[in-house]
Enzyme design. Structure first.
Site, PDB file in Angstrom:
ATOM      1  N   GLY A  12       0.819  -1.201   0.000  1.00  0.00           N
ATOM      2  CA  GLY A  12       0.000   0.000   0.000  1.00  0.00           C
ATOM      3  C   GLY A  12       0.856   1.256   0.000  1.00  0.00           C
ATOM      4  N   ASP A  14       0.879   3.787   2.147  1.00  0.00           N
ATOM      5  CA  ASP A  14       1.357   4.263   3.444  1.00  0.00           C
ATOM      6  C   ASP A  14       2.722   3.678   3.803  1.00  0.00           C
ATOM      7  OD1 ASP A  14      -1.027   5.696   3.758  1.00  0.00           O
ATOM      8  OD2 ASP A  14      -2.035   3.956   4.615  1.00  0.00           O
ATOM      9  N   SER A  15       2.851   2.350   3.715  1.00  0.00           N
ATOM     10  CA  SER A  15       4.127   1.725   4.054  1.00  0.00           C
ATOM     11  C   SER A  15       5.193   2.050   3.015  1.00  0.00           C
ATOM     12  CB  SER A  15       3.965   0.211   4.212  1.00  0.00           C
ATOM     13  OG  SER A  15       3.471  -0.387   3.027  1.00  0.00           O
ATOM     14  N   CYS A 108      -3.998  -9.389  14.392  1.00  0.00           N
ATOM     15  CA  CYS A 108      -2.816  -9.449  13.535  1.00  0.00           C
ATOM     16  C   CYS A 108      -1.681  -8.617  14.123  1.00  0.00           C
ATOM     17  CB  CYS A 108      -3.172  -8.951  12.132  1.00  0.00           C
ATOM     18  SG  CYS A 108      -1.903  -9.264  10.894  1.00  0.00           S
ATOM     19  N   CYS A 206      -9.227  -8.673   5.067  1.00  0.00           N
ATOM     20  CA  CYS A 206      -8.450  -9.007   3.876  1.00  0.00           C
ATOM     21  C   CYS A 206      -8.659 -10.438   3.388  1.00  0.00           C
ATOM     22  CB  CYS A 206      -6.965  -8.744   4.131  1.00  0.00           C
ATOM     23  SG  CYS A 206      -6.216  -9.798   5.408  1.00  0.00           S
TER      24      CYS A 206
END
Length: 364
Positions: A12, A14-15, A108, A206
């Site tokens: 994504g 952001d990372s 997670c 997800c």
């Protein structure tokens, strides 16, 4: 000597921008993607109409690899599918089968990501682990402790999902986009020419196709393990029958398939009898709850006034934390609606996350 950072890259924006910022700041950066789920194992994945709102698919891995190449950093993919299944997918399924409503993203982060990332970072000689979370870490010079603080962008803040962070973890973790807005992140991605600069965000679970969690659970559970029973009004009247408590969550209105003069909501679930209770809006309000697996990032004593979020998107409300031996409870100053066993309650003092835990027993 440059500090070395292991950056978790989901594919994504952001990372990816977090990695770009670290490179710009002069860190020795290593990109890592955690392969968590094999999408071919979903029975529904053979259906051409199935859709995943993913964050860790093969396409996402490819995007992360392209970004790493663009930034000139090494990139690795590590397989954690077995751990993800045990700590997230199986947990998610088991909780729904017990009439509780889990949050897989919290699971997670709590039981999988940071443990494995920090372990991998140590083995690769890294000083820090970084992620693309919208959260901030501040150091309190007075008390010599780290503080977990909300991200600058209130609409994107993800501090709620990180309530289980410890002082040790906070000392080894970086959140490079925590002091940015989403708009600023996309601008930086465009500046670097990143392939995912305009990529849409993952909004749903997800590993669930079409966000149909009830079907997902039923496909992985034997018929005899599905807890079936009655749907009863809070006044005791039998309203209908149901095919499994895994289909319901507190506060749910759609899917009850019951004719009524007034809107009916799921008010509570009794997993022992298989009874799903329903009623009008007034039956949803509760005075508090007890915690399961309660955790504090910093110690604030036995009875302190906090604000608490009982769901990710809920507004914080005033509450009082009470400790009685091993039992930790929280009482609302004003009754709150749809307090859901299995969900996460996170405590705040202003913008600081001070702790939280899993909602266990709910008080009337």
């Amino acid at each position: 000597m440059k500090k070395r950072v292991l950056i978790a890259m989901s594919g994504g924006v952001d990372s990816s921008v977090a990695a770009a910022i670290l490179v710009e700041q002069g860190y020795d950066v290593i990109g890592v993607t955690m392969q968590l789920w094999d999408y071919s194992q979903n029975e529904s994945s053979c259906d051409p109409n199935s859709k995943f709102d993913t964050c860790c698919s093969l396409d996402d891995v490819a995007d992360a690899r392209l970004v790493a190449h663009k930034l000139g950093i090494p990139f690795y993919v590590f397989d954690y599918q077995d751990d993800f299944k045990e700590n997230v997918v199986d947990y998610f399924t088991d909780e729904y089968l017990k009439g509780r409503t889990p949050n897989p993203c919290v699971a997670c982060n709590t039981f999988l990501k940071f443990d494995h990332l920090l372990d991998r970072a140590q083995r690769l000689g890294c000083d820090y682990v970084a992620t693309g979370h919208y959260a901030q870490i501040h150091y309190d010079e007075v008390y010599g402790q780290y503080k977990l603080v909300k991200g600058l962008d209130s609409k994107k803040d993800q501090s709620y999902f990180l309530f289980s962070m410890t002082q040790d973890r906070l000392s080894k973790v970086l959140f490079p986009v925590g002091n940015l807005t989403k708009t600023e992140v996309r601008i930086i991605a465009e500046k670097y020419g990143l392939v995912n600069a305009a990529k849409k965000e993952s909004m749903e679970i997800c590993f669930i196709p079409n966000n149909d969690y009830a079907k997902f659970i039923a496909e992985r559970t034997s018929e005899e393990d599905l807890i079936k029973g009655d749907i009863r009004h809070e006044d005791g009247r039998l309203l209908s029958k149901h095919d499994g408590i895994h289909q319901f969550t507190v506060g749910q209105r759609k899917g009850l398939k019951i004719s009524s003069e007034y809107p009916l909501y799921v008010t509570r679930i009794d997993s022992e009898t298989g009874t799903v209770f329903a009623g009008e809006d007034k039956y949803l309000y509760r005075s508090g709850f007890s915690f399961k697996k309660f955790h504090m990032i910093r110690n604030f004593g036995n009875s302190i006034d906090f604000e608490v979020k009982i769901r990710y998107r809920s507004q914080p409300c005033a509450a009082i934390l009470e400790k009685n031996g091993e039992t930790v409870s929280l009482k609302f100053v004003t009754q709150q609606k749809s307090v859901t066993p299995g969900q996460i309650a996170v405590l705040y003092l202003g913008d600081e996350v001070v702790g939280g835990g899993f909602i266990d027993k709910v008080f009337v």
